[in-house]
Design an enzyme around this catalytic site. Structure first.
Site, mmCIF file in Angstrom:
data_model
loop_
_atom_site.group_PDB
_atom_site.id
_atom_site.type_symbol
_atom_site.label_atom_id
_atom_site.label_comp_id
_atom_site.label_asym_id
_atom_site.label_seq_id
_atom_site.Cartn_x
_atom_site.Cartn_y
_atom_site.Cartn_z
ATOM 1 C CD GLU A 84 -19.040 30.285 35.761
ATOM 2 O OE1 GLU A 84 -20.188 30.431 35.309
ATOM 3 O OE2 GLU A 84 -18.722 29.347 36.520
ATOM 4 C CD1 TRP B 140 -20.840 9.505 26.504
ATOM 5 C CD2 TRP B 140 -20.587 11.674 25.990
ATOM 6 N NE1 TRP B 140 -19.700 9.942 27.117
ATOM 7 C CE2 TRP B 140 -19.517 11.273 26.817
ATOM 8 C CE3 TRP B 140 -20.647 12.994 25.559
ATOM 9 C CZ2 TRP B 140 -18.511 12.152 27.207
ATOM 10 C CZ3 TRP B 140 -19.646 13.868 25.929
ATOM 11 C CH2 TRP B 140 -18.585 13.447 26.754
ATOM 12 C CB THR C 121 -21.277 29.587 40.310
ATOM 13 O OG1 THR C 121 -20.544 29.065 41.418
ATOM 14 C CG2 THR C 121 -20.315 30.281 39.370
ATOM 15 C CE LYS D 242 -20.024 9.919 31.130
ATOM 16 N NZ LYS D 242 -20.464 10.487 32.406
#
Ligand code: AMP
Length: 542
Positions: A331, A444, A186, A439
């Protein structure tokens, strides 16, 4: 009672065997680091991959041993894809855009035994050589005439010499389909990268699913040019899918600028391509500036970061190129979803269709997804509720190489770290990366939505929205914009353009103009770097 059907292992080598038998004369064209255009066929690919399989075995590479590559998209890299995995070893693709120390760490963690690299990366390999303790053989991907007269790497091997030293008389072993086939780390924006270890089975199942009509829609009638690098998540599986369907392949090598890509699209009559939005931005700028078009290209897969409706509109309306917006992760091998319009969408006005296409789309058969709230409670598929996206499926990692980071799964599901909605038709839309969410006042704000709209503002080449500290609201959005070359853009124009298109409290408090937005090794905007640069930024008083 069991069914009475044969059980055959799903193996990567069988993709090549199929391509050789059924599409032997199909072409593979590669722009080489030698500077020329190389051409051969699937038949020759298969023969040379068998010779290479023998060569790496002669170097002492056994089942499960890791063979690393540091290479562009090209035919020799493709040969290694099949020679290494097909013979039972593990192909470890390294990302040359990583920091040399990180590369050294990854090679040590993977315990790579052989490293094969393209000429471009000779200075990089010389630099990291002292860190490559596990590496016993270093191979330069070129012929004898291109070997360097002098270099600091002892016993540097020549790829073409290795091929020449072996015959193609080699039978691919019948391996257990669950054996590891390839390894990709990754990008590790924070902390050390983690290794994702694919198997033959996961790779072949991913290949089946990705080639389907409502996924990448690949066939032997296609000429596919993967811009997406073979050094990260196996070029989204295209090197495998091309063999499965027998599509002609065109590899761009190191030349990924708009002019070089466009020339290759036209000269090789490319019908389908794939890459991240930043690459397409460069291509569109070039095509627009020179009044060009695409005479054969029919569709392009765009993923890795959100593709804005403005980019989709340019491709589809100006150039008649269909955009397949896709989402995935290292992944996930990497494909999870692809956005294809359903027949019912054809009745919608163009703007509404673009809103659907801005979504990352429906999951491929073989991938399950769900969204959950902060307590792990599943959220409805209503296109409104947003929560963390979890996935499971045949080509999803269940743990990382060497158990790095512990067990990542939550009740058998892989938490993606992305925040998304899913609508009633199963179209998923990423609103943010969990760690990039802004935030503000306990609510959000999804930065991707704001960026998508800003990207449609005339004169904007790239836009990133980040949260900066605010005494009253905790965080407020700041829009960072890269203007198009020559564009005269002011704050008022950008904010005016956003006005009415997003909720008032989502509107960025300020706009700053920069020459470039930092990009990571896989072409994604590095928002943590931007946040760091603007951490002391004082928003103008409201
Ligand atoms: P990587 O593992 O480096 O391929 O990065 C995977 C991450 O890229 C995902 O978890 C998403 O955050 C992001 N990503 C991939 N495709 C898209 C897309 N189409 N839209 C938005 N984000 C995306």
């Amino acid at each position: 009672m069991n069914g009475l059907m044969m059980q055959q292992p799903l193996l990567i080598s069988s993709l090549l065997v199929h391509a050789e038998r059924h599409h032997g004369a199909q072409e593979i064209v590669s722009r080489r680091t030698e500077g020329d255009l190389h051409r051969y066929t699937f038949r020759e690919l298969a023969r040379r991959a068998r010779r290479m399989a023998k060569a790496i075995q002669a170097l002492g590479v056994g089942q499960g041993d890791r063979v690393a590559t540091l290479a562009w998209n090209g035919y020799r890299h493709l040969e290694l894809y099949y020679a290494v995995s097909g013979s039972g070893a593990v192909l470890h693709t390294l990302n040359p855009r990583l920091h040399p120390d990180q590369l050294g760490w990854i090679v040590a963690n993977a315990e790579d035994r052989v490293l094969c690299f393209d000429q471009t990366f000779l200075p990089l390999v010389e630099k990291v050589a002292p860190l490559l303790k596990s590496v016993q053989h270093v191979v330069l991907l070129c012929d004898r005439t291109h070997m360097p007269a002098r270099c600091s790497i002892p016993n540097l091997l020549c790829y073409e010499d290795l091929i020449d030293a072996h015959s193609d008389d080699y039978a691919w072993p019948q391996l257990d389909e669950n054996l590891a086939s390839s390894l990709c780390y990754t990008s590790g924006t924070t902390g050390n990268p983690k290794g994702v270890l694919y198997s033959h089975r996961s790779t072949v199942l991913h290949t089946y699913a990705s080639a389907l009509p409502d996924a990448l829609n690949l066939s032997s009638r296609d000429t596919v040019l993967p811009v997406v690098p073979m050094f990260h998540v196996n070029a989204w599986g295209l090197p495998y899918a091309a063999c499965m369907v027998g599509a002609k392949v065109v590899f761009p090598g190191a030349q990924l600028d708009g002019a070089s890509l466009h020339e290759l699209f036209e000269s090789e009559r490319v019908t389908v391509s794939a890459g991240v939005p930043t690459v397409w931005q460069g291509l569109l700028t070039h095509v627009e500036a020179h009044g060009l078009n695409f005479s054969t290209m029919r569709r392009t897969v765009i993923g890795g970061s959100a593709c804005s409706p403005a980019m989709i509109r340019s491709f589809e309306e100006q150039y008649r190129v269909q955009v397949l917006h896709a989402w995935g992760m290292t992944e996930l091998s990497p494909l999870g979803t692809v956005c294809i319009l359903q027949p019912k969408h054809a009745e919608l006005p163009v703007d509404a269709q673009l809103q659907v296409q801005a979504k990352q789309g429906q999951s491929l058969f073989g991938i399950d997804m769900k969204i959950v709230d902060a307590h792990g409670q599943e959220l409805p598929w209503d296109g409104q509720a947003s929560g963390e996206l979890l996935v499971r499926g045949h080509w999803v990692a269940q743990s990382y190489f060497r158990g790095e980071g512990g067990d990542p799964l939550v009740d058998g599901w892989f938490p993606t770290g992305d925040v998304s909605t899913i609508d009633a038709d199963g179209y998923m839309q990423i609103t943010d990366r969990a760690k990039d969410v802004i935030k503000s006042g306990g609510e959000w704000i999804g930065s991707i939505d704001i960026e998508n709209i800003a990207m449609a503002c005339p004169g904007v080449a790239m836009a990133a929205c980040i949260g900066v500290k605010h005494p009253k609201w905790d965080e407020r959005p700041l829009l960072v914009v890269v203007p198009k070359p020559g564009a005269q853009l002011g704050k008022a124009e950008v904010l005016g353009f956003l006005s009415g298109k997003i909720a008032k409290w989502w509107t960025p408090d300020d706009v700053v103009f920069v020459d470039a937005i930092p990009l990571g090794a896989t072409g994604k905007m590095l928002k943590h770097k931007l946040r760091e640069s603007f951490k002391d930024y004082l928003m103008p008083a409201a």
